[in-house]
Design a protein around this motif. Structure first.
Motif, PDB file in Angstrom:
ATOM      1  N   ILE A  60      11.255 -27.947   6.602  1.00  0.00           N
ATOM      2  CA  ILE A  60      12.312 -28.131   5.790  1.00  0.00           C
ATOM      3  C   ILE A  60      12.879 -26.489   6.108  1.00  0.00           C
ATOM      4  CG2 ILE A  60      12.975 -27.654   3.248  1.00  0.00           C
ATOM      5  CD1 ILE A  60      10.811 -29.689   2.572  1.00  0.00           C
ATOM      6  N   GLY A  61      14.346 -26.460   6.013  1.00  0.00           N
ATOM      7  CA  GLY A  61      15.118 -25.426   6.238  1.00  0.00           C
ATOM      8  C   GLY A  61      14.749 -24.313   5.374  1.00  0.00           C
ATOM      9  N   LEU A  62      14.749 -22.878   5.592  1.00  0.00           N
ATOM     10  CA  LEU A  62      14.613 -21.815   4.639  1.00  0.00           C
ATOM     11  C   LEU A  62      16.010 -21.057   4.656  1.00  0.00           C
ATOM     12  CD1 LEU A  62      12.853 -20.566   2.675  1.00  0.00           C
ATOM     13  CD2 LEU A  62      12.049 -19.139   4.561  1.00  0.00           C
ATOM     14  N   SER A  63      16.457 -20.777   3.435  1.00  0.00           N
ATOM     15  CA  SER A  63      17.751 -19.895   3.369  1.00  0.00           C
ATOM     16  C   SER A  63      17.743 -18.713   2.387  1.00  0.00           C
ATOM     17  CB  SER A  63      18.843 -20.719   3.014  1.00  0.00           C
ATOM     18  OG  SER A  63      20.133 -20.068   2.733  1.00  0.00           O
ATOM     19  N   ALA A  64      18.373 -17.895   2.771  1.00  0.00           N
ATOM     20  CA  ALA A  64      18.549 -16.628   1.791  1.00  0.00           C
ATOM     21  C   ALA A  64      19.849 -16.826   1.082  1.00  0.00           C
ATOM     22  CB  ALA A  64      18.592 -15.311   2.558  1.00  0.00           C
ATOM     23  N   GLN A  65      20.117 -16.080  -0.139  1.00  0.00           N
ATOM     24  CA  GLN A  65      21.249 -16.572  -0.992  1.00  0.00           C
ATOM     25  C   GLN A  65      22.416 -15.575  -0.484  1.00  0.00           C
ATOM     26  OE1 GLN A  65      19.867 -16.723  -4.968  1.00  0.00           O
ATOM     27  NE2 GLN A  65      17.915 -17.740  -4.534  1.00  0.00           N
ATOM     28  N   ASN A  66      22.201 -14.523   0.142  1.00  0.00           N
ATOM     29  CA  ASN A  66      23.035 -13.519   0.237  1.00  0.00           C
ATOM     30  C   ASN A  66      22.332 -12.592   1.633  1.00  0.00           C
ATOM     31  OD1 ASN A  66      24.924 -11.663   0.001  1.00  0.00           O
ATOM     32  ND2 ASN A  66      23.783 -10.508  -1.492  1.00  0.00           N
ATOM     33  N   CYS A  67      23.278 -11.801   2.116  1.00  0.00           N
ATOM     34  CA  CYS A  67      22.729 -10.872   3.088  1.00  0.00           C
ATOM     35  C   CYS A  67      23.787  -9.598   2.915  1.00  0.00           C
ATOM     36  CB  CYS A  67      22.626 -11.328   4.471  1.00  0.00           C
ATOM     37  SG  CYS A  67      24.481 -11.839   5.438  1.00  0.00           S
ATOM     38  N   ALA A  68      23.124  -8.405   3.538  1.00  0.00           N
ATOM     39  CA  ALA A  68      24.007  -7.412   3.637  1.00  0.00           C
ATOM     40  C   ALA A  68      25.298  -7.282   4.771  1.00  0.00           C
ATOM     41  CB  ALA A  68      23.108  -5.976   3.800  1.00  0.00           C
ATOM     42  N   THR A  69      26.105  -6.441   4.779  1.00  0.00           N
ATOM     43  CA  THR A  69      27.104  -6.429   5.792  1.00  0.00           C
ATOM     44  C   THR A  69      26.450  -5.642   7.103  1.00  0.00           C
ATOM     45  OG1 THR A  69      27.859  -4.439   4.844  1.00  0.00           O
ATOM     46  CG2 THR A  69      29.021  -6.261   4.086  1.00  0.00           C
ATOM     47  N   ASP A  70      25.104  -4.745   6.878  1.00  0.00           N
ATOM     48  CA  ASP A  70      24.686  -4.073   7.866  1.00  0.00           C
ATOM     49  C   ASP A  70      23.277  -4.573   8.348  1.00  0.00           C
ATOM     50  OD1 ASP A  70      26.704  -1.511   8.339  1.00  0.00           O
ATOM     51  OD2 ASP A  70      26.944  -2.487   6.495  1.00  0.00           O
ATOM     52  N   ASP A  71      22.842  -4.200   9.607  1.00  0.00           N
ATOM     53  CA  ASP A  71      21.652  -4.452   9.899  1.00  0.00           C
ATOM     54  C   ASP A  71      20.512  -3.658   9.088  1.00  0.00           C
ATOM     55  OD1 ASP A  71      21.573  -6.847  11.216  1.00  0.00           O
ATOM     56  OD2 ASP A  71      21.915  -5.829  13.293  1.00  0.00           O
ATOM     57  N   SER A  72      20.698  -2.342   9.125  1.00  0.00           N
ATOM     58  CA  SER A  72      19.860  -1.401   8.450  1.00  0.00           C
ATOM     59  C   SER A  72      20.506  -0.273   8.048  1.00  0.00           C
ATOM     60  CB  SER A  72      18.636  -0.965   9.357  1.00  0.00           C
ATOM     61  OG  SER A  72      19.212  -0.496  10.641  1.00  0.00           O
ATOM     62  N   GLY A  73      19.648   0.856   7.641  1.00  0.00           N
ATOM     63  CA  GLY A  73      20.277   2.267   7.132  1.00  0.00           C
ATOM     64  C   GLY A  73      20.312   2.296   5.639  1.00  0.00           C
ATOM     65  N   ALA A  74      21.069   3.318   5.150  1.00  0.00           N
ATOM     66  CA  ALA A  74      21.035   3.745   4.141  1.00  0.00           C
ATOM     67  C   ALA A  74      21.793   3.060   2.934  1.00  0.00           C
ATOM     68  CB  ALA A  74      21.455   5.272   3.632  1.00  0.00           C
ATOM     69  N   PHE A  75      21.258   1.818   2.421  1.00  0.00           N
ATOM     70  CA  PHE A  75      22.040   0.988   1.654  1.00  0.00           C
ATOM     71  C   PHE A  75      20.950   0.469   0.610  1.00  0.00           C
ATOM     72  CE2 PHE A  75      24.087   0.629   5.640  1.00  0.00           C
ATOM     73  CZ  PHE A  75      25.590   0.841   5.431  1.00  0.00           C
ATOM     74  N   THR A  76      20.743   1.337  -0.279  1.00  0.00           N
ATOM     75  CA  THR A  76      19.466   1.054  -1.206  1.00  0.00           C
ATOM     76  C   THR A  76      19.806  -0.349  -2.174  1.00  0.00           C
ATOM     77  OG1 THR A  76      19.214   3.263  -1.578  1.00  0.00           O
ATOM     78  CG2 THR A  76      18.256   1.754  -3.423  1.00  0.00           C
ATOM     79  N   GLY A  77      18.783  -1.173  -1.959  1.00  0.00           N
ATOM     80  CA  GLY A  77      18.777  -2.486  -2.723  1.00  0.00           C
ATOM     81  C   GLY A  77      19.297  -3.496  -2.041  1.00  0.00           C
ATOM     82  N   GLU A  78      19.666  -3.385  -0.839  1.00  0.00           N
ATOM     83  CA  GLU A  78      20.264  -4.303   0.185  1.00  0.00           C
ATOM     84  C   GLU A  78      19.337  -5.029   1.219  1.00  0.00           C
ATOM     85  OE1 GLU A  78      24.267  -5.468   0.233  1.00  0.00           O
ATOM     86  OE2 GLU A  78      23.147  -5.095  -1.553  1.00  0.00           O
ATOM     87  N   VAL A  79      19.606  -6.220   1.491  1.00  0.00           N
ATOM     88  CA  VAL A  79      18.460  -6.951   2.420  1.00  0.00           C
ATOM     89  C   VAL A  79      19.546  -7.394   3.495  1.00  0.00           C
ATOM     90  CG1 VAL A  79      16.886  -8.794   2.522  1.00  0.00           C
ATOM     91  CG2 VAL A  79      16.935  -7.384   0.425  1.00  0.00           C
ATOM     92  N   SER A  80      19.022  -7.120   4.712  1.00  0.00           N
ATOM     93  CA  SER A  80      19.822  -7.523   5.937  1.00  0.00           C
ATOM     94  C   SER A  80      19.640  -8.681   6.262  1.00  0.00           C
ATOM     95  CB  SER A  80      19.709  -6.293   6.916  1.00  0.00           C
ATOM     96  OG  SER A  80      18.436  -6.437   7.523  1.00  0.00           O
ATOM     97  N   ALA A  81      20.580  -9.401   7.138  1.00  0.00           N
ATOM     98  CA  ALA A  81      20.244 -10.584   7.954  1.00  0.00           C
ATOM     99  C   ALA A  81      19.233 -10.535   8.767  1.00  0.00           C
ATOM    100  CB  ALA A  81      21.704 -10.994   8.505  1.00  0.00           C
ATOM    101  N   LYS A  82      18.781  -9.278   9.389  1.00  0.00           N
ATOM    102  CA  LYS A  82      17.777  -9.182  10.378  1.00  0.00           C
ATOM    103  C   LYS A  82      16.445  -9.180   9.596  1.00  0.00           C
ATOM    104  CE  LYS A  82      17.217  -5.722  13.799  1.00  0.00           C
ATOM    105  NZ  LYS A  82      18.220  -5.745  14.730  1.00  0.00           N
ATOM    106  N   MET A  83      16.381  -8.578   8.449  1.00  0.00           N
ATOM    107  CA  MET A  83      15.306  -8.685   7.708  1.00  0.00           C
ATOM    108  C   MET A  83      14.950 -10.425   7.295  1.00  0.00           C
ATOM    109  SD  MET A  83      15.892  -5.750   5.034  1.00  0.00           S
ATOM    110  CE  MET A  83      15.869  -3.947   5.616  1.00  0.00           C
ATOM    111  N   ILE A  84      16.019 -10.996   6.787  1.00  0.00           N
ATOM    112  CA  ILE A  84      16.091 -12.414   6.590  1.00  0.00           C
ATOM    113  C   ILE A  84      15.583 -13.091   7.516  1.00  0.00           C
ATOM    114  CG2 ILE A  84      17.383 -14.307   5.714  1.00  0.00           C
ATOM    115  CD1 ILE A  84      19.151 -12.169   4.377  1.00  0.00           C
ATOM    116  N   ALA A  85      15.977 -12.702   8.467  1.00  0.00           N
ATOM    117  CA  ALA A  85      15.455 -13.611   9.821  1.00  0.00           C
ATOM    118  C   ALA A  85      14.016 -13.413  10.245  1.00  0.00           C
ATOM    119  CB  ALA A  85      16.351 -13.474  11.060  1.00  0.00           C
ATOM    120  N   SER A  86      13.956 -12.137  10.065  1.00  0.00           N
ATOM    121  CA  SER A  86      12.333 -11.736  10.203  1.00  0.00           C
ATOM    122  C   SER A  86      11.425 -12.488   9.473  1.00  0.00           C
ATOM    123  CB  SER A  86      12.054 -10.243  10.284  1.00  0.00           C
ATOM    124  OG  SER A  86      12.036  -9.795   8.998  1.00  0.00           O
ATOM    125  N   ALA A  87      11.938 -12.869   8.032  1.00  0.00           N
ATOM    126  CA  ALA A  87      10.881 -13.246   7.092  1.00  0.00           C
ATOM    127  C   ALA A  87      10.890 -14.986   7.411  1.00  0.00           C
ATOM    128  CB  ALA A  87      11.462 -13.221   5.660  1.00  0.00           C
TER     129      ALA A  87
END
Ligand code: PEP
Length: 251
Positions: A60-87
């Motif tokens: 079954i496919g797995l989806s996140a509900q949102n992602c950040a606009t950037d891959d990494s950095g000082a964006f407290t509380g955000e979750v990036s597409a890169k992290m989502i893919a790595s999960a």
């Protein structure tokens, strides 16, 4: 042929143990059979992604509900597409009306999210839809056209073919009100025509366009019967495995 998809948006619901139990129930029920050609996707909260992935194990496919606009950095509380893919997720919902409304996500921001999702090999489930005021004023097509045009600005045809569109009239989300089959078909056909004008007929015919808004076992069949409706993005009813699977079996 374009894919038929039934995706469950769990929103901010379930503790980790409840979420894992729900994933297990969805998987077990799905193993009893779903109509040929229908793909299931679940979108649990970020905290559950890796655990749910282990349970679903690719069936079954797995989806996140949102992602950040950037891959990494000082964006407290955000979750990036890169992290989502790595999960282990393969999809991400972008531009859900609750994100647009409560978190003031702009079209420009959503366009960045679509691009960064694609760059990380995630399939964006891009949401659009008018609110009640816009529907009553008769400007719903212009609203949806704008949301789509701005959300996918700059996407090549090769990029766009990876995008799934979810039409979700805001007045039908979580309200118990559903668009009539005629209203849903009208908007889905409008969106497909728009894609044709932005890209071409082949791309338009390949794009999966999902309906969202109080879809449940009792009304899914009449909505899915429409030729331009390719499935659903399901909120409330996806929190019950039996209901979610009953919706998938409405095809
Ligand atoms: C949604 O939030 O994507 C949705 C369609 O919710 P519901 O099914 O609860 O209306």
């Amino acid at each position: 042929m374009r894919r038929k998809i039934v995706a469950g948006n769990w929103k901010m619901n379930t503790s980790l143990s409840e979420g894992l139990k729900l994933a297990e129930e969805v998987k077990n029920d799905a193993e009893k059979g779903i109509p040929e050609g229908v793909s299931l996707v679940v979108a649990p909260p970020f905290t559950h992604l890796a655990g749910v992935k282990e349970i679903l194990a690719g069936s079954i496919g797995l989806s996140a509900q949102n992602c950040a606009t950037d891959d990494s950095g000082a964006f407290t509380g955000e979750v990036s597409a890169k992290m989502i893919a790595s999960a282990g997720a393969e999809y991400v919902i972008i531009g859900h009306s609750e994100r647009r409304m409560f978190f003031r996500e702009s079209d420009t921001e959503l366009n960045k999210k679509v691009k960064i999702a694609l760059a990380n090999d995630l399939t964006p489930i891009f949401c659009c839809g008018e609110n009640l005021h816009e529907r009553e004023k008769g400007i719903y097509k212009e609203i949806v056209r704008n949301q789509i045009e701005l959300g996918i600005t700059g996407l090549t045809e090769d990029d766009f073919v990876k995008v799934i569109i979810a039409y979700e009239p805001v007045w039908a989300i979580g309200t118990g009100k559903t668009a009539t089959p005629g209203q849903a078909q009208e908007m889905h056909a409008f969106i497909r025509d728009l894609i044709k004008s932005l890209y071409n007929a082949e791309t338009a015919s390949m794009t999966s366009i999902l309906y969202g808004g109080s879809c449940k076992p009792s009304n899914a069949r009449e909505i899915f019967e429409n030729s331009d409706v390719d499935g659903g993005l399901i909120g409330g009813a996806s929190l019950n495995a039996g209901d979610f699977l009953a919706i998938a079996r409405s095809f």
